[in-house]
Design a protein around this motif. Sequence first.
Motif, PDB file in Angstrom:
ATOM      1  N   ASP A 180       0.767  -1.238  -0.044  1.00 16.89           N
ATOM      2  CA  ASP A 180       0.097   0.090   0.122  1.00 16.89           C
ATOM      3  C   ASP A 180       0.887   1.249   0.023  1.00 16.89           C
ATOM      4  OD1 ASP A 180      -2.484  -1.034   0.096  1.00 16.89           O
ATOM      5  OD2 ASP A 180      -2.556  -1.335   1.928  1.00 16.89           O
ATOM      6  N   ILE A 181       1.970   1.454   0.611  1.00 19.58           N
ATOM      7  CA  ILE A 181       2.835   2.362   0.729  1.00 19.58           C
ATOM      8  C   ILE A 181       3.377   2.628  -0.734  1.00 19.58           C
ATOM      9  CG2 ILE A 181       5.137   3.168   1.254  1.00 19.58           C
ATOM     10  CD1 ILE A 181       4.848   1.856   3.888  1.00 19.58           C
ATOM     11  N   MET A 182       3.707   1.520  -1.464  1.00 19.91           N
ATOM     12  CA  MET A 182       4.045   1.829  -2.720  1.00 19.91           C
ATOM     13  C   MET A 182       2.946   2.160  -3.796  1.00 19.91           C
ATOM     14  SD  MET A 182       6.533   1.976  -5.061  1.00 19.91           S
ATOM     15  CE  MET A 182       8.104   1.050  -4.283  1.00 19.91           C
ATOM     16  N   ALA A 183       1.937   1.419  -3.542  1.00 20.56           N
ATOM     17  CA  ALA A 183       0.638   2.000  -4.439  1.00 20.56           C
ATOM     18  C   ALA A 183       0.275   3.349  -4.310  1.00 20.56           C
ATOM     19  CB  ALA A 183      -0.520   1.157  -3.966  1.00 20.56           C
ATOM     20  N   ASP A 184       0.348   3.831  -3.063  1.00 20.10           N
ATOM     21  CA  ASP A 184      -0.136   5.156  -2.805  1.00 20.10           C
ATOM     22  C   ASP A 184       1.075   6.085  -3.546  1.00 20.10           C
ATOM     23  OD1 ASP A 184      -1.749   7.000  -0.970  1.00 20.10           O
ATOM     24  OD2 ASP A 184       0.344   8.070  -0.720  1.00 20.10           O
ATOM     25  N   TYR A 185       2.250   5.921  -3.482  1.00 23.50           N
ATOM     26  CA  TYR A 185       3.451   6.645  -3.813  1.00 23.50           C
ATOM     27  C   TYR A 185       3.074   6.801  -5.442  1.00 23.50           C
ATOM     28  CZ  TYR A 185       8.237   7.573  -5.734  1.00 23.50           C
ATOM     29  OH  TYR A 185       9.059   7.978  -6.523  1.00 23.50           O
ATOM     30  N   LEU A 186       2.850   5.567  -6.162  1.00 23.84           N
ATOM     31  CA  LEU A 186       2.453   5.465  -7.455  1.00 23.84           C
ATOM     32  C   LEU A 186       1.563   6.215  -8.050  1.00 23.84           C
ATOM     33  CD1 LEU A 186       4.025   1.980  -8.368  1.00 23.84           C
ATOM     34  CD2 LEU A 186       5.034   4.324  -8.772  1.00 23.84           C
ATOM     35  N   LEU A 187       0.331   6.798  -6.996  1.00 23.05           N
ATOM     36  CA  LEU A 187      -0.823   7.552  -7.418  1.00 23.05           C
ATOM     37  C   LEU A 187      -0.641   8.562  -8.139  1.00 23.05           C
ATOM     38  CD1 LEU A 187      -3.343   6.705  -4.564  1.00 23.05           C
ATOM     39  CD2 LEU A 187      -3.281   5.877  -6.884  1.00 23.05           C
ATOM     40  N   THR A 188       0.678   9.319  -8.081  1.00 19.24           N
ATOM     41  CA  THR A 188       1.067  10.611  -8.716  1.00 19.24           C
ATOM     42  C   THR A 188       1.046  10.062 -10.310  1.00 19.24           C
ATOM     43  OG1 THR A 188       2.609  11.226  -6.856  1.00 19.24           O
ATOM     44  CG2 THR A 188       3.269  11.553  -9.233  1.00 19.24           C
ATOM     45  N   ASN A 189       1.130   8.856 -10.427  1.00 16.83           N
ATOM     46  CA  ASN A 189       1.262   8.910 -12.073  1.00 16.83           C
ATOM     47  C   ASN A 189      -0.221   8.357 -12.597  1.00 16.83           C
ATOM     48  OD1 ASN A 189       4.058   8.529 -11.959  1.00 16.83           O
ATOM     49  ND2 ASN A 189       4.295   6.372 -11.746  1.00 16.83           N
ATOM     50  N   ASP A 190      -0.865   9.460 -12.246  1.00 15.35           N
ATOM     51  CA  ASP A 190      -2.265   9.582 -12.838  1.00 15.35           C
ATOM     52  C   ASP A 190      -1.970  10.342 -14.344  1.00 15.35           C
ATOM     53  OD1 ASP A 190      -5.345   9.885 -12.711  1.00 15.35           O
ATOM     54  OD2 ASP A 190      -4.680  12.027 -13.312  1.00 15.35           O
ATOM     55  N   GLU A 191      -2.605   9.555 -15.459  1.00 15.72           N
ATOM     56  CA  GLU A 191      -2.719   9.939 -16.680  1.00 15.72           C
ATOM     57  C   GLU A 191      -3.038  11.648 -17.006  1.00 15.72           C
ATOM     58  OE1 GLU A 191      -0.669   8.794 -19.081  1.00 15.72           O
ATOM     59  OE2 GLU A 191      -0.315   6.839 -17.874  1.00 15.72           O
TER      60      GLU A 191
END
Length: 257
Positions: free
Chosen positions: A170-181
């Motif tokens: 979940d830590i990584m998933a939240d971090y990667l939410l920045t990559n919203d198209e």
Amino acid sequence: MTRHIDFDGIENFRDFGGYDTSFGRPVKRELLYRSANHAYATDADLARMAGLGLAAIVDLRRTEERRREPSKRWPGFGAAVVENDILSDHGDWVDMMKGVEVDAEWFLADGLGYYRRAPFEPRHIDLFTRYFQTLAQAEGAIVVHCAAGKDRTGLICALTHHVLGVGPDDIMADYLLTNDEARMARKMAFLGPWLRDTAGKIVDDAALRVAVSVNPAYLETAFAAIREAHGSLDGYLTDVLGVDPPLRERLQARLLA
């Protein structure tokens, strides 16, 4: 669950609470916010932020970044502001780009190098330490931000999740939410002209995409550097940032449901 909060002029604004934890209590919502800078906030944005009950804003940007894109505040603003003027070990992009070819590989290498050093920069140690202290003491929500709300902000939010018992996935998933198209498309459209006008660089779309996104390798690199230097994330948090057991207990008491 929707985390992104749409503002007219503030990018990457989202709630990073709500995750399950190893303590059996989820992280509370509407207390932990993260974003890009607030320099382009509209009046409507400021009114909306005023309604979030913010007790503190933590601005991780360097002095020259704050001067170049000063934050906007709403009428009657009274939140605490955490920032510093300690010189960075990492050069400003405008200076670093002089005399070099700026392409996708340049941005990737810059990102990996940055994350390797970022946890140990004196200015970050000061800001991260004060962030956790503020987070434990504030009577209300906080928003932490840098320029784009992805790297410095991403690192401190990941460390916050770790303290609160959020799992690695979940830590990584939240971090990667920045990559919203949609966000990346807007940011690329902004960054290309900005680099041209500010740094005198014409950068292609492939490079811009790397520049505005985050990569799992970035956060993994930071965590690996921390573990190499301090044995564990907990060792770094305790020895470097002062997040000792009593402070952890206060953070968990305030931020877990």
